[in-house]
Design a protein around this motif. Structure first.
Motif, PDB file in Angstrom:
ATOM      1  N   THR A 144       0.843  -0.981   0.108  1.00  0.00           N
ATOM      2  CA  THR A 144       0.013   0.093  -0.112  1.00  0.00           C
ATOM      3  C   THR A 144       0.739   1.349  -0.106  1.00  0.00           C
ATOM      4  O   THR A 144       1.812   1.250   0.602  1.00  0.00           O
ATOM      5  CB  THR A 144      -0.910   0.251   1.296  1.00  0.00           C
ATOM      6  N   THR A 145       0.399   2.267  -0.958  1.00  0.00           N
ATOM      7  CA  THR A 145       1.324   3.274  -0.920  1.00  0.00           C
ATOM      8  C   THR A 145       0.448   4.721  -1.051  1.00  0.00           C
ATOM      9  O   THR A 145      -0.870   4.544  -0.922  1.00  0.00           O
ATOM     10  CB  THR A 145       2.197   3.360  -2.020  1.00  0.00           C
ATOM     11  N   GLU A 164      -1.926   0.621  -9.669  1.00  0.00           N
ATOM     12  CA  GLU A 164      -2.677  -0.514  -9.220  1.00  0.00           C
ATOM     13  C   GLU A 164      -2.588  -1.799 -10.144  1.00  0.00           C
ATOM     14  O   GLU A 164      -2.498  -3.042  -9.712  1.00  0.00           O
ATOM     15  CB  GLU A 164      -4.308  -0.250  -9.227  1.00  0.00           C
ATOM     16  N   GLU A 169      -1.808  -1.026  -4.021  1.00  0.00           N
ATOM     17  CA  GLU A 169      -2.797  -0.252  -3.408  1.00  0.00           C
ATOM     18  C   GLU A 169      -2.631   1.014  -3.516  1.00  0.00           C
ATOM     19  O   GLU A 169      -1.452   1.362  -2.401  1.00  0.00           O
ATOM     20  CB  GLU A 169      -3.364  -0.882  -1.980  1.00  0.00           C
ATOM     21  N   LEU A 171      -3.434   5.062  -1.980  1.00  0.00           N
ATOM     22  CA  LEU A 171      -4.585   5.696  -1.259  1.00  0.00           C
ATOM     23  C   LEU A 171      -4.158   7.372  -1.567  1.00  0.00           C
ATOM     24  O   LEU A 171      -2.857   7.752  -1.421  1.00  0.00           O
ATOM     25  CB  LEU A 171      -4.328   5.688   0.140  1.00  0.00           C
ATOM     26  N   THR A 180      -7.092   8.050   5.062  1.00  0.00           N
ATOM     27  CA  THR A 180      -5.740   7.633   4.447  1.00  0.00           C
ATOM     28  C   THR A 180      -4.900   6.842   5.736  1.00  0.00           C
ATOM     29  O   THR A 180      -4.217   5.689   5.898  1.00  0.00           O
ATOM     30  CB  THR A 180      -5.044   8.487   3.651  1.00  0.00           C
ATOM     31  N   THR A 183      -6.369   3.980   7.230  1.00  0.00           N
ATOM     32  CA  THR A 183      -6.155   2.696   6.376  1.00  0.00           C
ATOM     33  C   THR A 183      -4.688   2.161   6.408  1.00  0.00           C
ATOM     34  O   THR A 183      -4.339   0.969   6.529  1.00  0.00           O
ATOM     35  CB  THR A 183      -6.660   3.166   5.079  1.00  0.00           C
ATOM     36  N   LEU A 184      -3.751   2.927   6.323  1.00  0.00           N
ATOM     37  CA  LEU A 184      -2.421   2.709   6.490  1.00  0.00           C
ATOM     38  C   LEU A 184      -2.306   1.934   7.959  1.00  0.00           C
ATOM     39  O   LEU A 184      -1.422   0.983   8.010  1.00  0.00           O
ATOM     40  CB  LEU A 184      -1.345   3.954   6.646  1.00  0.00           C
ATOM     41  N   ARG A 187      -3.533  -1.482   7.654  1.00  0.00           N
ATOM     42  CA  ARG A 187      -2.669  -2.457   6.889  1.00  0.00           C
ATOM     43  C   ARG A 187      -1.414  -3.077   7.734  1.00  0.00           C
ATOM     44  O   ARG A 187      -1.215  -4.117   7.548  1.00  0.00           O
ATOM     45  CB  ARG A 187      -2.148  -1.677   5.630  1.00  0.00           C
ATOM     46  N   VAL A 194       3.655  -1.192   3.851  1.00  0.00           N
ATOM     47  CA  VAL A 194       3.434   0.063   3.395  1.00  0.00           C
ATOM     48  C   VAL A 194       4.694   0.729   2.789  1.00  0.00           C
ATOM     49  O   VAL A 194       5.704   0.822   3.650  1.00  0.00           O
ATOM     50  CB  VAL A 194       2.878   1.113   4.482  1.00  0.00           C
TER      51      VAL A 194
END
Length: 307
Positions: A144-145, A164, A169, A171, A180, A183-184, A187, A194
């Motif tokens: 995720t980034t 993607e 993923e 954000l 954001t 969510t990070l 994760r 991340v």
């Protein structure tokens, strides 16, 4: 030119890049992007003046104007290589992407993830960070980034879709309905990876550090997330090595055992700055920093950056 017209022109230019580059022979594409880099460098277009202001700190006060200009030219060529490769990445052969990557330290990062511990990978604007994300995704690790929201919105959506497609993923840094930061954190607590660019503060709430002997501002987010979630904070440096990509995952920056939360975040961010300083000095032409980083520049334009 009206803002809306400018936005449409920018979006059209990027769309043309994604459409054309993947159909060009690689040597032709590389030649074209090198010429674009040299043109921008000669005319000091875009962020070249600020790039030179940043590189001057790296070279030190004894560097000659000729040395600074030579390094800024090499850095612009490296930066345009990043863009050329970004346009090619969605259509690049999987085996080529893996075979041309030279890495070290990735096993420690993957060991944390296999043990269920999240990792915050903190990167400077070096080499090709989109390639690095695609490479680790190809190794079987989703990530995720966070991306800065661009104008027009259609361009931001295009960049997001490309990343993607490469297995990330993405954000939004701002304006996202999904909160954001929360969510990070989720994760990371779930044992995920991340990846964050961490050498430029976009929030005006960053941490002041010493970089190349001068005060600079870096984002607090990577250290704060690691501290809040128990994730490992691991610096990652990137560079170009001829036709290859270099990736080095550094040892974890452990939280200090003493001090309040703010003091611990400052200490961890300073350690991150020290790693970045060392790696940027080793590969100065691959540091693509076109925006103000140093505190003296944040109060206004770089001014005499090209002198």
């Amino acid at each position: 030119m009206r803002p809306g017209t400018t936005d449409r022109a920018v979006a059209a230019a990027y769309s043309l890049g994604w459409t054309l580059v993947r159909h060009l022979p690689e040597r032709t594409g590389q030649w074209a992007f090198t010429r674009i880099a040299d043109h921008a460098w000669r005319r000091r277009l875009g962020g070249v003046r600020q790039l030179e202001a940043n590189l001057r700190r790296l070279l030190g006060p004894d560097a000659t104007p000729a040395e600074l200009r030579a390094l800024s030219r090499a850095s612009m060529r490296s930066y345009l290589r990043y863009w050329y490769e970004l346009f090619r990445l969605p259509s690049m052969d999987r085996d080529e992407l893996l075979d041309r990557t030279r890495s070290s330290g990735i096993e420690a990062l993957e060991a944390h993830l296999e043990a269920g511990r999240g990792v915050v990978a903190a990167l400077p604007h070096m080499g090709n960070w989109d390639h690095a994300g695609a490479w680790i995704a190809l190794r079987g690790t989703p990530l995720t980034t966070v991306a800065e929201r661009l104008r027009p919105e259609s361009l931001f959506r295009r960049f997001t879709a490309v990343r993607e497609q490469l297995g990330m993923e993405v954000l939004p840094l701002s304006g996202g309905a999904g909160h954001t930061v929360g969510t990070l954190a989720r994760r990371l607590r779930a044992g995920g990876l991340v990846c964050l660019l961490a050498d430029r503060d976009l929030t005006a709430q960053g941490v002041e550090v010493t970089l190349f002997g001068e005060r600079a501002r870096m984002p607090a987010g990577p250290a704060a997330l690691a501290l809040a979630t128990g994730a490992a904070l691991m610096p990652v440096s990137l560079w170009f090595d001829g036709p290859h990509w270099g990736i080095r995952v550094h040892e974890e920056i452990a939280p200090p055992s003493q001090g309040d939360r703010a003091a611990r975040i400052r200490a961890m961010t300073q350690e991150l700055a020290c790693v970045f300083e060392q790696e940027i000095a080793a590969h100065p032409e691959d540091w693509h920093m076109m925006q103000p980083v140093f505190t003296a520049d944040l109060a206004g334009p770089a001014g005499g950056a090209s002198r």
